[in-house]
Write an enzyme that holds these catalytic residues in place. Structure first.
Site, PDB file in Angstrom:
ATOM      1  N   ASP A   8       5.524  -7.096 -12.433  1.00 38.75           N
ATOM      2  CA  ASP A   8       6.100  -6.144 -11.479  1.00 38.75           C
ATOM      3  C   ASP A   8       7.044  -5.125 -12.132  1.00 38.75           C
ATOM      4  O   ASP A   8       8.136  -5.479 -12.602  1.00 38.75           O
ATOM      5  CB  ASP A   8       6.855  -6.895 -10.376  1.00 38.75           C
ATOM      6  CG  ASP A   8       5.990  -7.955  -9.679  1.00 38.75           C
ATOM      7  OD1 ASP A   8       5.084  -8.510 -10.350  1.00 38.75           O
ATOM      8  OD2 ASP A   8       6.220  -8.232  -8.503  1.00 38.75           O
ATOM      9  N   GLU A  39       4.369  -2.462  -7.053  1.00 41.56           N
ATOM     10  CA  GLU A  39       4.906  -2.372  -5.679  1.00 41.56           C
ATOM     11  C   GLU A  39       6.405  -2.069  -5.653  1.00 41.56           C
ATOM     12  O   GLU A  39       6.936  -1.716  -4.612  1.00 41.56           O
ATOM     13  CB  GLU A  39       4.597  -3.649  -4.887  1.00 41.56           C
ATOM     14  CG  GLU A  39       5.374  -4.849  -5.383  1.00 41.56           C
ATOM     15  CD  GLU A  39       5.768  -5.821  -4.279  1.00 41.56           C
ATOM     16  OE1 GLU A  39       5.304  -5.681  -3.146  1.00 41.56           O
ATOM     17  OE2 GLU A  39       6.565  -6.722  -4.580  1.00 41.56           O
ATOM     18  N   ASN A  40       7.090  -2.222  -6.799  1.00 41.52           N
ATOM     19  CA  ASN A  40       8.524  -1.918  -6.853  1.00 41.52           C
ATOM     20  C   ASN A  40       8.821  -0.758  -7.815  1.00 41.52           C
ATOM     21  O   ASN A  40       9.957  -0.595  -8.270  1.00 41.52           O
ATOM     22  CB  ASN A  40       9.328  -3.140  -7.324  1.00 41.52           C
ATOM     23  CG  ASN A  40       9.160  -4.343  -6.414  1.00 41.52           C
ATOM     24  OD1 ASN A  40       8.724  -5.393  -6.836  1.00 41.52           O
ATOM     25  ND2 ASN A  40       9.498  -4.172  -5.145  1.00 41.52           N
ATOM     26  N   ASN A  67       3.841  -6.983  -0.938  1.00 46.16           N
ATOM     27  CA  ASN A  67       4.523  -6.827   0.347  1.00 46.16           C
ATOM     28  C   ASN A  67       5.360  -5.556   0.470  1.00 46.16           C
ATOM     29  O   ASN A  67       5.709  -5.141   1.565  1.00 46.16           O
ATOM     30  CB  ASN A  67       5.396  -8.053   0.631  1.00 46.16           C
ATOM     31  CG  ASN A  67       6.360  -8.349  -0.483  1.00 46.16           C
ATOM     32  OD1 ASN A  67       5.954  -8.535  -1.641  1.00 46.16           O
ATOM     33  ND2 ASN A  67       7.640  -8.389  -0.184  1.00 46.16           N
ATOM     34  N   HIS A  68       5.670  -4.893  -0.663  1.00 50.14           N
ATOM     35  CA  HIS A  68       6.428  -3.632  -0.598  1.00 50.14           C
ATOM     36  C   HIS A  68       5.541  -2.385  -0.616  1.00 50.14           C
ATOM     37  O   HIS A  68       6.035  -1.280  -0.807  1.00 50.14           O
ATOM     38  CB  HIS A  68       7.438  -3.562  -1.747  1.00 50.14           C
ATOM     39  CG  HIS A  68       8.599  -4.500  -1.567  1.00 50.14           C
ATOM     40  ND1 HIS A  68       9.541  -4.324  -0.570  1.00 50.14           N
ATOM     41  CD2 HIS A  68       8.952  -5.629  -2.223  1.00 50.14           C
ATOM     42  CE1 HIS A  68      10.431  -5.304  -0.636  1.00 50.14           C
ATOM     43  NE2 HIS A  68      10.093  -6.119  -1.618  1.00 50.14           N
ATOM     44  N   HIS A 150      -0.293 -12.008  -5.156  1.00 48.43           N
ATOM     45  CA  HIS A 150       1.113 -11.670  -4.968  1.00 48.43           C
ATOM     46  C   HIS A 150       1.702 -12.655  -3.968  1.00 48.43           C
ATOM     47  O   HIS A 150       1.505 -12.529  -2.754  1.00 48.43           O
ATOM     48  CB  HIS A 150       1.196 -10.232  -4.446  1.00 48.43           C
ATOM     49  CG  HIS A 150       2.560  -9.645  -4.554  1.00 48.43           C
ATOM     50  ND1 HIS A 150       3.060  -9.153  -5.741  1.00 48.43           N
ATOM     51  CD2 HIS A 150       3.537  -9.473  -3.648  1.00 48.43           C
ATOM     52  CE1 HIS A 150       4.279  -8.703  -5.549  1.00 48.43           C
ATOM     53  NE2 HIS A 150       4.603  -8.884  -4.274  1.00 48.43           N
ATOM     54  N   HIS A 175       5.146 -11.210  -7.920  1.00 48.24           N
ATOM     55  CA  HIS A 175       6.092 -11.225  -6.790  1.00 48.24           C
ATOM     56  C   HIS A 175       7.422 -11.893  -7.106  1.00 48.24           C
ATOM     57  O   HIS A 175       8.457 -11.394  -6.685  1.00 48.24           O
ATOM     58  CB  HIS A 175       5.488 -11.856  -5.533  1.00 48.24           C
ATOM     59  CG  HIS A 175       6.448 -11.934  -4.373  1.00 48.24           C
ATOM     60  ND1 HIS A 175       6.924 -10.813  -3.715  1.00 48.24           N
ATOM     61  CD2 HIS A 175       7.034 -12.997  -3.765  1.00 48.24           C
ATOM     62  CE1 HIS A 175       7.753 -11.201  -2.752  1.00 48.24           C
ATOM     63  NE2 HIS A 175       7.852 -12.511  -2.752  1.00 48.24           N
ATOM     64  N   HIS A 177       9.009 -12.186  -9.900  1.00 47.71           N
ATOM     65  CA  HIS A 177       9.729 -11.489 -10.984  1.00 47.71           C
ATOM     66  C   HIS A 177      10.209 -12.444 -12.079  1.00 47.71           C
ATOM     67  O   HIS A 177      11.016 -12.063 -12.912  1.00 47.71           O
ATOM     68  CB  HIS A 177      10.917 -10.664 -10.451  1.00 47.71           C
ATOM     69  CG  HIS A 177      10.505  -9.510  -9.609  1.00 47.71           C
ATOM     70  ND1 HIS A 177      11.330  -8.430  -9.336  1.00 47.71           N
ATOM     71  CD2 HIS A 177       9.346  -9.243  -8.968  1.00 47.71           C
ATOM     72  CE1 HIS A 177      10.702  -7.565  -8.556  1.00 47.71           C
ATOM     73  NE2 HIS A 177       9.505  -8.041  -8.309  1.00 47.71           N
TER      74      HIS A 177
HETATM   75 FE   FE2 Z   1       6.674  -8.621  -3.771  1.00 41.97          FE
END
Ligand code: FE2
Length: 259
Positions: A8, A39-40, A67-68, A150, A175, A177
């Site tokens: 990520d 996603e981040n 999810n982001h 994820h 997810h 991290h």
């Molecule tokens: Fe996530």
């Protein structure tokens, strides 16, 4: 085929360290394909067109999400037309974007699927049943299939690895991290790791400013998270895949701290 999978990417710190170091990692490991979870990537939440292009320009071929995915509203302007960005396949029908993609990399067809877990995650369709459908569809075109699951729970991710063992080249988690040290080749040739980890601020709590997170855990008042600053880390895995059978021949971790 040597694939680099990057954990990520968090914010500018994650993007900048890749701008500096990715070329070297690609050369050192003779990488043919780079996939990253993004996603981040934009300000710590979601992705924008500009940030996606920045990541494609430095040599990443596909970006998976989680999810982001919807945190930056700009994504609705381009996700339907961008084959290289893949959001979880088990989102409800009629969700924008795609949950899998068949990409042409150096004249090889590579299938990439993104799935989202069910434990401590918003309710979606069953990722195992959707994985089954997506894998069956992709296997009509290629044996090289790579899956970003994820998810939060280690058990759910390990179960997915064994569920798809022998039918895909690699199942890896994102997810949390936090990179896990359980990389292995499962009995039928699928590479697996519970979580590839994070590419972003090293001295942080999952990429976020430490003080704010500690404040959250030591008070009953909601706290806004800020991205951490300072030195960076790169987390990922290298997966070597037999181009004909799609089976994995080697998997190892990349864990570099630039402190
Ligand atoms: Fe996530």
């Amino acid at each position: 085929m040597n694939t680099l999978i990057i954990g990520d990417i968090v914010g500018r710190t994650g993007r900048n360290i890749l701008k500096d170091k990715l070329k070297g990692i690609i050369a050192e490991n003779e990488i043919n394909l780079v996939i990253a979870n993004a996603e981040n990537a934009a300000g710590g939440n979601g992705i924008t067109r500009k940030v996606a292009d920045e990541l494609f320009e430095i040599g990443i071929s596909a970006l998976t999400m989680g999810n982001h995915v919807w945190d930056q509203k700009d994504i609705f302007n381009f996700i339907d037309d961008e084959k290289r960005i893949i959001r979880p396949a088990n989102y409800l029908p009629n969700t924008p974007g795609r949950g899998s993609s068949l990409l042409n990399i150096n004249d090889m067809k590579v299938g990439i699927i993104n799935l989202q877990g069910t434990v401590f995650m918003p309710c979606n369709r069953n990722p195992f049943l959707i994985a089954e459908q997506e894998v069956n569809a992709l296997r009509e075109s290629t044996n090289i299939i790579i899956i970003d699951f994820h998810a939060e729970a280690t058990s759910e991710k390990i179960a997915m690895g064994h569920f798809l063992n022998g039918r895909v080249s690699c199942v890896y988690g994102t997810h949390t991290h936090v990179q896990t040290a359980d990389e292995k080749i499962l009995s039928e040739g699928t590479a697996f790791i519970t979580d590839v980890g994070m590419t972003g601020p090293y001295d942080s709590i999952l990429g976020m400013d430490k003080e704010r997170i500690i404040q959250k855990f030591t008070s009953s008042i909601p706290v806004k998270f800020d991205l951490a600053k300072g030195p960076a880390q790169i987390n990922g895995i290298v997966v070597k895949i037999d181009e004909v059978s799609g089976k994995c021949t080697d998997i190892y971790r990349i864990n570099k701290n630039y402190t």
